[in-house]
Design a protein around this motif. Structure first.
Motif, mmCIF file in Angstrom:
data_model
loop_
_atom_site.group_PDB
_atom_site.id
_atom_site.type_symbol
_atom_site.label_atom_id
_atom_site.label_comp_id
_atom_site.label_asym_id
_atom_site.label_seq_id
_atom_site.Cartn_x
_atom_site.Cartn_y
_atom_site.Cartn_z
ATOM 1 N N LYS A 37 -101.947 -50.375 -47.338
ATOM 2 C CA LYS A 37 -101.514 -51.703 -47.794
ATOM 3 C C LYS A 37 -100.279 -51.626 -48.682
ATOM 4 O O LYS A 37 -99.379 -52.474 -48.587
ATOM 5 N N HIS A 38 -100.203 -50.623 -49.551
ATOM 6 C CA HIS A 38 -99.045 -50.506 -50.455
ATOM 7 C C HIS A 38 -97.751 -50.295 -49.657
ATOM 8 O O HIS A 38 -96.702 -50.867 -49.999
ATOM 9 N N THR A 39 -97.833 -49.499 -48.596
ATOM 10 C CA THR A 39 -96.650 -49.278 -47.772
ATOM 11 C C THR A 39 -96.292 -50.535 -46.990
ATOM 12 O O THR A 39 -95.111 -50.887 -46.858
ATOM 13 N N GLU A 40 -97.289 -51.243 -46.486
ATOM 14 C CA GLU A 40 -97.033 -52.506 -45.793
ATOM 15 C C GLU A 40 -96.364 -53.507 -46.733
ATOM 16 O O GLU A 40 -95.411 -54.208 -46.340
ATOM 17 N N ASP A 41 -96.832 -53.571 -47.971
ATOM 18 C CA ASP A 41 -96.230 -54.483 -48.953
ATOM 19 C C ASP A 41 -94.777 -54.095 -49.246
ATOM 20 O O ASP A 41 -93.910 -54.963 -49.405
ATOM 21 N N LEU A 42 -94.516 -52.791 -49.330
ATOM 22 C CA LEU A 42 -93.161 -52.328 -49.575
ATOM 23 C C LEU A 42 -92.233 -52.738 -48.431
ATOM 24 O O LEU A 42 -91.111 -53.217 -48.655
ATOM 25 N N LEU A 43 -92.691 -52.569 -47.194
ATOM 26 C CA LEU A 43 -91.877 -52.945 -46.042
ATOM 27 C C LEU A 43 -91.591 -54.445 -46.035
ATOM 28 O O LEU A 43 -90.464 -54.873 -45.746
#
Length: 253
Positions: A37-43
């Protein structure tokens, strides 16, 4: 009339010539599992920040169609490609790094490094990227804190050694940008000393038998400010310490 016609034709062509194609970011993530989720939010934040300058595509290999695309694109685990490349060269906190955006963040790359790669491809290398973060100190009542960049690290009641540490870090970084590999934790009975390029920076007291389960929390608490100092600086060697490796099956990443 012919000259006016030529101008009318050339101006649209000139406009096309200076319009850059968006930077394409293709992220192969098992969205269905929800573990990134953290990487998805960053993208999502990168897409919001740069607008039409970037094109972010997320391939969810947790779905049948996404898994088929994942395999067709030659992927074997989670990864992010920038303009079709798995690896980018960036200038990060004073150091040139070749970063492979494979596996989850924390294995071979950091979220900050992905942000830097995208920014530098769009805007070039900033002058601040070419230098180690500056070490300063702040005071709050009787407590002085070593701040590196914008990261609060070691704190204590005695300002003098903390100010001396800031000066030492800045001096060493000016000679050559500091990296995590320049630091070493030197354990001794009852203490741990943080050294940078062989120079002692801080010593903290720890239980004499740190391997005992009852003492491990106390050791971790005492050493964590020293770890924060180290991790502010870039790490050249990869994978990162403590990164656990699976067998690369897409369902696991």
């Amino acid at each position: 009339m012919s000259r006016m016609f030529s101008l009318a034709v050339c101006l649209p062509l000139l406009s096309l010539a200076v319009t850059a194609a968006p930077l394409k970011i293709t992220a192969y993530i098992n969205v269905t599992s929800g573990c990134q989720k953290h990487t998805e939010d960053l993208l999502a934040n990168l897409a919001k920040t740069y607008g039409d300058k970037v094109q972010v595509e997320v391939v969810n290999f947790g779905s049948p169609a996404g898994l088929d695309r994942f395999k067709r694109d030659g992927m074997h685990c989670m990864g992010i490609r920038i303009d079709g490349q798995d690896q980018s060269e960036i200038v990060f906190r004073g150091v040139t790094l070749k970063v492979a955006f494979m596996k989850p963040a924390g294995f071979f790359w950091l979220h900050e490094e992905l942000e830097t790669a995208v920014r530098q491809k769009l805007e070039g290398v900033a002058e601040s990227d070419r230098h180690s973060p500056q070490a300063t100190t702040t005071a709050d009542g009787e407590t002085t804190t070593l701040v590196i960049g914008d990261e609060a690290t070691f704190s204590g009641p005695d300002a003098k050694p903390i100010q001396a540490a800031a000066e030492a870090l800045n001096r060493l970084a000016k000679e050559k940008p500091l990296i995590q590999e320049d630091f070493r934790l030197e354990p001794k009975p009852g203490s741990v000393t943080l050294q940078v390029r062989g120079q002692p920076l801080f010593t903290v007291a720890v239980p004499a038998n740190p391997e005992l389960p009852a003492n491990q929390d106390a050791v971790e608490k005492a050493v964590s400010p020293l770890i924060r100092i180290i991790t502010v600086y870039p790490r050249v060697s990869r994978p990162f310490p403590g990164a656990a490796f699976g067998n690369g099956h897409p369902g696991e990443n």
